[in-house]
Design a protein around this motif. Structure first.
Motif, mmCIF file in Angstrom:
data_model
loop_
_atom_site.group_PDB
_atom_site.id
_atom_site.type_symbol
_atom_site.label_atom_id
_atom_site.label_comp_id
_atom_site.label_asym_id
_atom_site.label_seq_id
_atom_site.Cartn_x
_atom_site.Cartn_y
_atom_site.Cartn_z
ATOM 1 N N ALA A 441 0.830 -1.208 0.000
ATOM 2 C CA ALA A 441 0.000 0.000 0.000
ATOM 3 C C ALA A 441 0.864 1.257 0.000
ATOM 4 N N ASN A 442 1.905 1.282 0.829
ATOM 5 C CA ASN A 442 2.802 2.442 0.847
ATOM 6 C C ASN A 442 3.627 2.547 -0.434
ATOM 7 N N MET A 443 3.986 1.401 -1.007
ATOM 8 C CA MET A 443 4.767 1.422 -2.235
ATOM 9 C C MET A 443 3.969 2.039 -3.387
ATOM 10 N N LEU A 444 2.688 1.730 -3.473
ATOM 11 C CA LEU A 444 1.866 2.313 -4.541
ATOM 12 C C LEU A 444 1.806 3.828 -4.404
ATOM 13 N N ARG A 445 1.683 4.318 -3.172
ATOM 14 C CA ARG A 445 1.636 5.772 -2.979
ATOM 15 C C ARG A 445 2.927 6.446 -3.437
ATOM 16 N N ASN A 446 4.039 5.773 -3.257
ATOM 17 C CA ASN A 446 5.332 6.389 -3.551
ATOM 18 C C ASN A 446 5.779 6.219 -4.998
ATOM 19 N N VAL A 447 5.245 5.244 -5.714
ATOM 20 C CA VAL A 447 5.775 4.896 -7.034
ATOM 21 C C VAL A 447 4.781 5.168 -8.158
ATOM 22 N N VAL A 448 3.514 4.801 -7.958
ATOM 23 C CA VAL A 448 2.545 4.846 -9.057
ATOM 24 C C VAL A 448 1.940 6.240 -9.138
ATOM 25 N N PRO A 449 1.837 6.806 -10.325
ATOM 26 C CA PRO A 449 1.220 8.130 -10.470
ATOM 27 C C PRO A 449 -0.234 8.126 -10.021
ATOM 28 N N GLY A 450 -0.673 9.247 -9.469
ATOM 29 C CA GLY A 450 -2.045 9.364 -9.013
ATOM 30 C C GLY A 450 -3.032 9.176 -10.147
ATOM 31 N N ARG A 451 -4.162 8.534 -9.856
ATOM 32 C CA ARG A 451 -5.260 8.255 -10.799
ATOM 33 C C ARG A 451 -4.884 7.236 -11.869
ATOM 34 N N ALA A 452 -3.682 6.672 -11.795
ATOM 35 C CA ALA A 452 -3.282 5.693 -12.813
ATOM 36 C C ALA A 452 -4.067 4.401 -12.622
ATOM 37 N N PRO A 453 -4.430 3.727 -13.704
ATOM 38 C CA PRO A 453 -5.111 2.433 -13.569
ATOM 39 C C PRO A 453 -4.125 1.353 -13.121
ATOM 40 N N ILE A 454 -4.562 0.514 -12.207
ATOM 41 C CA ILE A 454 -3.749 -0.587 -11.691
ATOM 42 C C ILE A 454 -4.570 -1.865 -11.792
ATOM 43 N N ALA A 455 -3.996 -2.874 -12.408
ATOM 44 C CA ALA A 455 -4.659 -4.173 -12.496
ATOM 45 C C ALA A 455 -4.315 -4.991 -11.258
ATOM 46 N N LEU A 456 -5.357 -5.469 -10.568
ATOM 47 C CA LEU A 456 -5.166 -6.224 -9.331
ATOM 48 C C LEU A 456 -5.958 -7.531 -9.395
ATOM 49 N N PRO A 457 -5.660 -8.389 -10.340
ATOM 50 C CA PRO A 457 -6.387 -9.657 -10.383
ATOM 51 C C PRO A 457 -6.000 -10.533 -9.190
ATOM 52 N N GLY A 458 -7.005 -11.104 -8.550
ATOM 53 C CA GLY A 458 -6.704 -11.960 -7.402
ATOM 54 C C GLY A 458 -6.946 -11.244 -6.092
ATOM 55 N N THR A 459 -6.078 -11.514 -5.140
ATOM 56 C CA THR A 459 -6.271 -11.040 -3.770
ATOM 57 C C THR A 459 -6.127 -9.537 -3.636
ATOM 58 N N GLY A 460 -5.244 -8.939 -4.433
ATOM 59 C CA GLY A 460 -4.893 -7.541 -4.237
ATOM 60 C C GLY A 460 -6.047 -6.582 -4.352
ATOM 61 N N ALA A 461 -6.964 -6.811 -5.296
ATOM 62 C CA ALA A 461 -8.056 -5.871 -5.522
ATOM 63 C C ALA A 461 -8.924 -5.729 -4.286
ATOM 64 N N GLU A 462 -9.256 -6.842 -3.653
ATOM 65 C CA GLU A 462 -10.148 -6.787 -2.494
ATOM 66 C C GLU A 462 -9.524 -6.027 -1.338
ATOM 67 N N ILE A 463 -8.226 -6.252 -1.120
ATOM 68 C CA ILE A 463 -7.564 -5.603 0.011
ATOM 69 C C ILE A 463 -7.329 -4.123 -0.258
ATOM 70 N N LEU A 464 -6.772 -3.792 -1.419
ATOM 71 C CA LEU A 464 -6.339 -2.417 -1.681
ATOM 72 C C LEU A 464 -7.507 -1.470 -1.957
ATOM 73 N N LYS A 465 -8.679 -1.998 -2.289
ATOM 74 C CA LYS A 465 -9.840 -1.112 -2.443
ATOM 75 C C LYS A 465 -10.247 -0.504 -1.103
ATOM 76 N N PHE A 466 -9.943 -1.174 -0.011
ATOM 77 C CA PHE A 466 -10.191 -0.579 1.296
ATOM 78 C C PHE A 466 -9.112 0.435 1.654
ATOM 79 N N VAL A 467 -7.909 0.252 1.119
ATOM 80 C CA VAL A 467 -6.817 1.188 1.406
ATOM 81 C C VAL A 467 -7.012 2.494 0.647
#
Length: 562
Positions: A441-467
């Motif tokens: 979660a912290n890595m995405l804030r520091n690396v990925v540009p804001g509003r950029a689309p991120i593909a989260l197939p599998g476990t990641g989508a469910e968890i990071l949508k709450f973050v």
């Protein structure tokens, strides 16, 4: 000489009437009796109880924020508790939440407010509220010790509590913000109260036992199986029919508050439809989660987890002969434990065969398994010692060697369980880090540009949508190459465990992303195996289309990074 005159009654001797005690003294007597019972507890028992409670609290709470990694259930329960704490009601992400009953969240909400986490991040709430479950696990260990002490003595209580505290599967569940420890604690207290009421049942006691079972149902409806224990005890003539009837009736009345509230606030239809959905899922009408889901092998899951949980599997196997031994014995203690264990085993065999089984459900099975195994050991080891002493006094070398060998085998089996349990806890929870998604979660804030689309197939989508609840990023649970190429999705969060779980991705898609991109950040851990943040400069290559000029925004220009 008999001087009695016919027709004339004898005068009864005068009896001095005792003065009626004042009402305040009458009310004070039960309290005084309870205080006397507390004072009568041996000091060794009290010290042991406190020591085991502290040990369980340490085992479950040490480094609670770095291991094990976060689970989606924790995010859901933390978010729901946060909504209750801030006055939004029993909701999650703006929708009514009926997947679990409300009691856990009513307990969790004041603690969230007390910790000042009402407006904090859901991830922070989930990690800090793990301490709540650490306390619940410690309370369960205390309850098992108390039950063992009442059944056979202090050493039986120690055996039950230590097996519970050190079991690796139990530790993993109690170190997470799961509801199972909360619900199982109420089941344990309800059954302990049933045992303590043996031979002195009243309607008040039936009401209290029913209330405790009802609190378990208000924590998780799956605990309904425990109501089979008083029924089986009645069939075995350990109680009258009034006990199971009264207990079930009062439990139903207690649980009935929940659906009555749902209908009162206008959510009755949602409540009823979801409970029908859960029932169909439980009995196996359809299976989309858990180990019994089509395409996921139950035996393969057991094999993968055997490195950590083989001692838990061993205890389950040892519980089968323990069940036979207890069932054949005629004392009340053995009848009580064997009834509890048999009802639980039958229920879980049915779940494995027909229903949808999530691995944390095994927590309900482990408590009677560990209690029964510890109890059988506690009365067999002293018997072996006494038989060995008698053989020594008689000079019977054959029986002496036989009993010594049996005792050594029993001690080896006990050490075979306890030593690896300590080793697993030390490795998994005292030394290693297991927080890949927590750091992601912290890595995405520091690396990925804001509003950029991120593909989260599998476990990641469910968890990071709450973050990221406010659409800080475009999070997509998508694994179709054509759609990803058309949407120019350059960022991917992948876990190779999802391949094994068949949870949204397969090996072909994983290889497609990893061969056409580069890993910006990754970590290998115990829970999700390898988690990586991947950047694919030319998403068209995923679909076999000629690449365009990359439009990836430079992360160095992203204002969010600062």
């Amino acid at each position: 000489m008999n001087l009695a005159v016919p027709g004339v009654l004898r005068r009864r001797p005068e009896v001095e009437e005792r003065p009626t005690p004042p009402p305040a003294e009458v009310r004070r007597r039960p309290l005084a009796a309870r205080l006397d019972a507390v004072r009568a507890i041996p000091p060794g028992v009290a010290v042991s109880a406190l020591a085991l409670f502290a040990l369980a609290l340490f085992v479950n709470g040490f480094r609670h924020s770095v291991t094990p990694d976060i689970h989606i259930d924790e995010m859901i329960y933390a978010s729901t508790g946060q909504d209750v704490a801030t006055g939004k009601g029993l909701t999650v992400q703006g929708m009514p939440f009926f997947w679990q009953p409300p009691l856990f969240f009513l307990v969790e909400a004041p603690l969230i407010n007390l910790a000042g986490l009402g407006n904090g991040g859901v991830m922070d709430v989930a990690l800090q509220m793990r301490l709540l479950n650490a306390g619940l696990g410690a309370a369960t260990a205390l309850g098992l010790f108390w039950l063992g002490w009442r059944l056979r003595g202090m050493w039986t209580g120690w055996a039950m509590a230590l097996l519970y505290i050190s079991d690796p599967f139990v530790v993993r569940v109690t170190r997470r913000l799961y509801i199972e420890p909360f619900a199982a604690m109420w089941v344990l207290f309800a059954l302990w109260f049933c045992w303590s009421s043996s031979g002195r049942w009243t309607w008040k006691r039936r009401a209290i036992a029913g209330l405790l079972f009802g609190l378990a149902l208000l924590s998780k409806e799956l605990t309904f199986f425990a109501l089979g224990v008083p029924i089986l005890l009645w069939l075995r003539k350990e109680m009258s029919w009034k006990e199971p009837a009264g207990i079930i009736g009062f439990a139903a009345l207690t649980y009935g508050i929940y659906p009555a509230w749902a209908y009162a606030v206008g959510w009755g239809n949602q409540f009823l439809s979801l409970k029908q959905f859960q029932y169909d899922r439980l009995v196996g009408v359809f299976q989309y989660t858990g180990w019994n889901r089509p395409g996921v092998s139950f035996t393969q899951a057991l094999a993968v987890n055997a490195a950590d949980y083989w001692t838990s599997y061993l205890c389950i196997l040892l519980a089968l002969p323990a069940l036979v031994i207890l069932w054949l014995r005629k004392d009340r203690q053995s009848r009580f434990l064997s009834s509890w264990l048999l009802v639980t085993i039958v229920f879980f065999v049915g779940l494995v065969k027909f229903g949808t089984l999530n691995d944390q459900f095994f927590y309900y099975l482990m408590i009677p398994v560990l209690a029964s195994v510890a109890y059988v050991y506690s009365f067999n080891l002293p018997r072996l010692a006494s038989e060995a002493r008698r053989a020594w006094r008689r000079g019977d070398a054959v029986n002496l060697v036989y009993n010594i060998n049996l005792g050594l085998v029993a001690l080896v089996v006990a050490l075979l369980v306890l030593r690896p349990n300590v080793q697993v806890w030390t490795q998994r929870f005292a030394l290693e880090r297991d927080d890949g998604f927590i750091r992601m979660a912290n890595m995405l804030r520091n690396v990925v540009p804001g509003r950029a689309p991120i593909a989260l197939p599998g476990t990641g989508a469910e968890i990071l949508k709450f973050v990221f609840p406010n659409n800080e990023y475009g999070l997509f649970n998508e694994a179709r190459p054509m759609q990803l190429a058309a949407g120019q999705v350059h960022w991917y969060v992948l876990s190779d465990k999802d391949i094994w779980l068949k949870n949204g991705i397969d090996q072909h898609f994983y290889d497609l992303v990893t061969s056409n991109g580069h890993e910006v950040w990754g970590v290998s851990e115990h829970t999700f195996w390898h988690i990586g943040l991947w950047e694919v400069p030319y998403p068209e290559r995923l679909a076999g289309v000629a690449p365009k000029v990359s439009v990836v925004t430079s992360t160095g220009l992203d204002a969010r990074r600062s």
